[in-house]
Design a protein around this motif. Sequence first.
Motif, PDB file in Angstrom:
ATOM      1  N   VAL A 357      68.667  23.831 -63.633  1.00 53.41           N
ATOM      2  CA  VAL A 357      68.034  22.414 -63.518  1.00 53.41           C
ATOM      3  C   VAL A 357      66.174  24.192 -63.554  1.00 53.41           C
ATOM      4  O   VAL A 357      66.618  24.251 -62.746  1.00 53.41           O
ATOM      5  CB  VAL A 357      67.460  21.399 -62.398  1.00 53.41           C
ATOM      6  N   GLY A 358      65.909  23.538 -64.629  1.00 55.32           N
ATOM      7  CA  GLY A 358      64.391  24.234 -65.195  1.00 55.32           C
ATOM      8  C   GLY A 358      63.143  24.200 -64.233  1.00 55.32           C
ATOM      9  O   GLY A 358      63.438  23.323 -63.324  1.00 55.32           O
ATOM     10  N   ASP A 359      62.498  24.948 -64.266  1.00 52.20           N
ATOM     11  CA  ASP A 359      61.000  25.371 -63.274  1.00 52.20           C
ATOM     12  C   ASP A 359      60.375  22.904 -64.030  1.00 52.20           C
ATOM     13  O   ASP A 359      60.680  23.241 -65.297  1.00 52.20           O
ATOM     14  CB  ASP A 359      60.792  26.158 -63.719  1.00 52.20           C
ATOM     15  N   TYR A 360      59.729  23.093 -63.556  1.00 54.38           N
ATOM     16  CA  TYR A 360      58.695  22.310 -64.001  1.00 54.38           C
ATOM     17  C   TYR A 360      57.418  22.292 -62.808  1.00 54.38           C
ATOM     18  O   TYR A 360      58.022  22.536 -61.914  1.00 54.38           O
ATOM     19  CB  TYR A 360      59.431  20.930 -64.015  1.00 54.38           C
ATOM     20  N   PHE A 361      56.414  21.405 -63.281  1.00 53.00           N
ATOM     21  CA  PHE A 361      55.566  21.198 -61.955  1.00 53.00           C
ATOM     22  C   PHE A 361      55.700  19.493 -61.465  1.00 53.00           C
ATOM     23  O   PHE A 361      56.237  18.672 -61.710  1.00 53.00           O
ATOM     24  CB  PHE A 361      53.858  20.311 -63.450  1.00 53.00           C
ATOM     25  N   TYR A 362      55.485  19.749 -60.287  1.00 50.97           N
ATOM     26  CA  TYR A 362      55.482  18.711 -59.282  1.00 50.97           C
ATOM     27  C   TYR A 362      54.428  17.539 -59.603  1.00 50.97           C
ATOM     28  O   TYR A 362      55.590  16.427 -59.297  1.00 50.97           O
ATOM     29  CB  TYR A 362      54.535  19.309 -57.538  1.00 50.97           C
ATOM     30  N   PRO A 365      47.256  15.881 -61.213  1.00 51.93           N
ATOM     31  CA  PRO A 365      47.478  17.394 -62.616  1.00 51.93           C
ATOM     32  C   PRO A 365      48.314  18.225 -61.608  1.00 51.93           C
ATOM     33  O   PRO A 365      48.976  18.421 -60.900  1.00 51.93           O
ATOM     34  CB  PRO A 365      46.060  17.392 -62.150  1.00 51.93           C
ATOM     35  N   ASN A 366      48.577  19.356 -63.261  1.00 53.67           N
ATOM     36  CA  ASN A 366      49.673  20.084 -62.935  1.00 53.67           C
ATOM     37  C   ASN A 366      49.366  21.549 -62.052  1.00 53.67           C
ATOM     38  O   ASN A 366      48.648  22.544 -62.672  1.00 53.67           O
ATOM     39  CB  ASN A 366      49.981  20.823 -64.071  1.00 53.67           C
ATOM     40  N   GLU A 367      49.319  21.116 -60.990  1.00 52.02           N
ATOM     41  CA  GLU A 367      48.978  22.145 -59.492  1.00 52.02           C
ATOM     42  C   GLU A 367      49.929  23.049 -58.900  1.00 52.02           C
ATOM     43  O   GLU A 367      49.506  23.644 -58.454  1.00 52.02           O
ATOM     44  CB  GLU A 367      48.348  21.317 -58.624  1.00 52.02           C
ATOM     45  N   GLY A 368      51.459  22.296 -58.737  1.00 53.04           N
ATOM     46  CA  GLY A 368      52.371  23.465 -58.258  1.00 53.04           C
ATOM     47  C   GLY A 368      53.424  23.374 -59.095  1.00 53.04           C
ATOM     48  O   GLY A 368      53.553  22.445 -59.828  1.00 53.04           O
ATOM     49  N   LYS A 369      54.587  24.824 -59.083  1.00 58.34           N
ATOM     50  CA  LYS A 369      55.516  24.753 -59.984  1.00 58.34           C
ATOM     51  C   LYS A 369      57.088  24.904 -59.080  1.00 58.34           C
ATOM     52  O   LYS A 369      57.164  25.792 -58.387  1.00 58.34           O
ATOM     53  CB  LYS A 369      55.712  25.317 -60.879  1.00 58.34           C
ATOM     54  N   SER A 370      57.787  24.153 -59.343  1.00 55.50           N
ATOM     55  CA  SER A 370      59.465  24.147 -58.611  1.00 55.50           C
ATOM     56  C   SER A 370      59.933  25.864 -59.510  1.00 55.50           C
ATOM     57  O   SER A 370      59.286  26.259 -60.255  1.00 55.50           O
ATOM     58  CB  SER A 370      60.211  23.116 -58.851  1.00 55.50           C
ATOM     59  N   ASP A 371      61.202  26.479 -58.898  1.00 56.23           N
ATOM     60  CA  ASP A 371      61.546  27.381 -59.120  1.00 56.23           C
ATOM     61  C   ASP A 371      62.560  26.425 -59.453  1.00 56.23           C
ATOM     62  O   ASP A 371      63.066  25.478 -59.751  1.00 56.23           O
ATOM     63  CB  ASP A 371      62.466  28.339 -58.303  1.00 56.23           C
ATOM     64  N   ASN A 396      76.314  19.893 -55.107  1.00 56.91           N
ATOM     65  CA  ASN A 396      75.910  20.568 -53.901  1.00 56.91           C
ATOM     66  C   ASN A 396      76.419  21.653 -53.631  1.00 56.91           C
ATOM     67  O   ASN A 396      76.713  21.474 -51.891  1.00 56.91           O
ATOM     68  CB  ASN A 396      74.574  20.434 -53.303  1.00 56.91           C
ATOM     69  N   LEU A 397      77.487  21.545 -53.820  1.00 56.39           N
ATOM     70  CA  LEU A 397      79.048  22.186 -52.925  1.00 56.39           C
ATOM     71  C   LEU A 397      78.569  23.054 -51.781  1.00 56.39           C
ATOM     72  O   LEU A 397      78.721  23.317 -50.722  1.00 56.39           O
ATOM     73  CB  LEU A 397      79.518  22.850 -53.578  1.00 56.39           C
ATOM     74  N   PHE A 398      77.869  24.718 -52.102  1.00 56.61           N
ATOM     75  CA  PHE A 398      77.223  25.521 -51.631  1.00 56.61           C
ATOM     76  C   PHE A 398      75.922  24.974 -51.000  1.00 56.61           C
ATOM     77  O   PHE A 398      75.356  26.279 -49.432  1.00 56.61           O
ATOM     78  CB  PHE A 398      76.916  26.924 -52.382  1.00 56.61           C
ATOM     79  N   ASP A 399      75.557  23.580 -50.956  1.00 58.18           N
ATOM     80  CA  ASP A 399      73.977  23.625 -50.133  1.00 58.18           C
ATOM     81  C   ASP A 399      73.058  24.334 -49.987  1.00 58.18           C
ATOM     82  O   ASP A 399      72.060  24.256 -48.941  1.00 58.18           O
ATOM     83  CB  ASP A 399      74.341  23.562 -48.728  1.00 58.18           C
ATOM     84  N   GLU A 400      72.365  24.087 -51.577  1.00 61.04           N
ATOM     85  CA  GLU A 400      71.305  25.345 -52.258  1.00 61.04           C
ATOM     86  C   GLU A 400      70.417  24.265 -51.926  1.00 61.04           C
ATOM     87  O   GLU A 400      70.572  23.306 -52.453  1.00 61.04           O
ATOM     88  CB  GLU A 400      71.662  25.360 -53.781  1.00 61.04           C
ATOM     89  N   GLN A 401      69.089  25.256 -51.263  1.00 60.22           N
ATOM     90  CA  GLN A 401      68.054  24.210 -51.248  1.00 60.22           C
ATOM     91  C   GLN A 401      66.876  25.265 -51.833  1.00 60.22           C
ATOM     92  O   GLN A 401      66.778  26.018 -51.583  1.00 60.22           O
ATOM     93  CB  GLN A 401      67.494  24.574 -49.373  1.00 60.22           C
ATOM     94  N   HIS A 402      65.878  23.937 -52.522  1.00 68.66           N
ATOM     95  CA  HIS A 402      65.012  24.262 -52.733  1.00 68.66           C
ATOM     96  C   HIS A 402      63.421  23.257 -52.775  1.00 68.66           C
ATOM     97  O   HIS A 402      64.195  22.246 -52.591  1.00 68.66           O
ATOM     98  CB  HIS A 402      64.378  24.881 -54.286  1.00 68.66           C
ATOM     99  N   VAL A 403      62.971  23.203 -52.977  1.00 69.11           N
ATOM    100  CA  VAL A 403      61.449  22.855 -53.375  1.00 69.11           C
ATOM    101  C   VAL A 403      61.485  22.479 -54.696  1.00 69.11           C
ATOM    102  O   VAL A 403      61.470  22.641 -55.450  1.00 69.11           O
ATOM    103  CB  VAL A 403      59.994  23.306 -52.948  1.00 69.11           C
TER     104      VAL A 403
END
Length: 426
Positions: A357-362, A365-371, A396-403
């Motif tokens: 899943v590529g990055d995107y704005f949250y 307005p476009n104020e923050g962006k995901s990894d 999500n087998l390895f329980d990877e966490q990100h915003v």
Amino acid sequence: MSSTANYSSDPNQNDQDTDRTSATVLAHHDVTDALQLRANLRYSALTDGFGYVYLAEGTGPDGTIYNRAYFGQDRDVRELVGNVILQYDAQFAAFDSSTLAGIEFNDGQSDVTAAFGAASPIDIANPVNGPDAVPATYLDETRDALTRSAFVQQNLSFDDRIIATVGLRRDWLELETTSRLTGQTAQADYAETSWRGALTYKVSDALSVYGSYVESVAPPSIGVEPERGSQYEVGVKYEPAGVNGIVSAAVFDLTKDNVSASVVQGDGTIRQQLIGAYRARGFEVEGKAELTDSLEVIAGYSYIDTEVERGTARGVDVTGDTFGTVPTHTASVWVNYTQPAGEVLNAQTFGGGVRYVGDYFYGIPNEGKSDAALLVDASYGYALEEDAEVTVNVSNLFDEQHVVGAGTANYYNPGRSIAVTLRQSW
């Protein structure tokens, strides 16, 4: 995560619970060889709620002391969905005809309560939680939405080379919202017509090209016109000789008007707000192949370029912004391996795959962006007998966490989840 990072929320006030129940009935009757009758009915109930404490935006910290706030919401949703469809098939010389006509309804009701307020401040140098927050309820309402629809669709095939489809749909929408805080009730009725059409040409037994146009209508919030969408798509499908598989590719152009989105207000609350209109253009490629009798591979990639063509959020002109939570690039690969039944064990299926899943704005307005994120999934299936199977799916087998989102606070992707399904066929 850095070893010096501090947990600035409050575990005693952070919670999320979801309870979902559904029941479905499917019926199919062949009236004659040419006439079929289908009817489907589904009831679903969802109860969910969440609450969390977070570092509040606005005023800066007083040394190492940070202000915090609390936001929470509870929902109770009930939905009854059904349809009745008649299908008539006929043949005229070189033409094959299939005509569908039907009615649908969707009766939904939800109770929604949301609360917001100040929480105890925290010293990030010595994080100790204070008294629980006492938030104020700013939203407490019942929402009723009834949609009734009638539709007809005609499919024509000429010489098994040219296939044409055209459909017409009429939706009647009845909305009602009652606030338990003010005692006021708001109502709105809408009637919308949409249509779709597609044309496919089989260049050869292995290659087909197609073009389509589709319109959509989505129920709005009261006081806002229904969200309307239209999409043009052109694609190709190819089945290579000597391989049990198919490759498809398509380019599309999607526009939506009267689009609403969740927007954080100046007082910290979150409300649905009319943004305006946006456009999404892109392409997607997908392939599926059985490399052997036991090995199957599925892979796909999509590119989406989104843009707000006209819109305002929190009084800010967001024209030209990217639409929130829509990644530009996504890709996936999945592999299934089937172990035939042996003397001791029945047939087994092992599956595994990777999602990008590529990055995107949250948001807008476009104020923050995901990894960008890479997630691994797995599955296992075991045939209990000829018509029964148990399947275990791990996401999500390895329980990877990100915003994955940010509003009044950061939101994380779902952690590892395990689902067990028992399927019986008669």
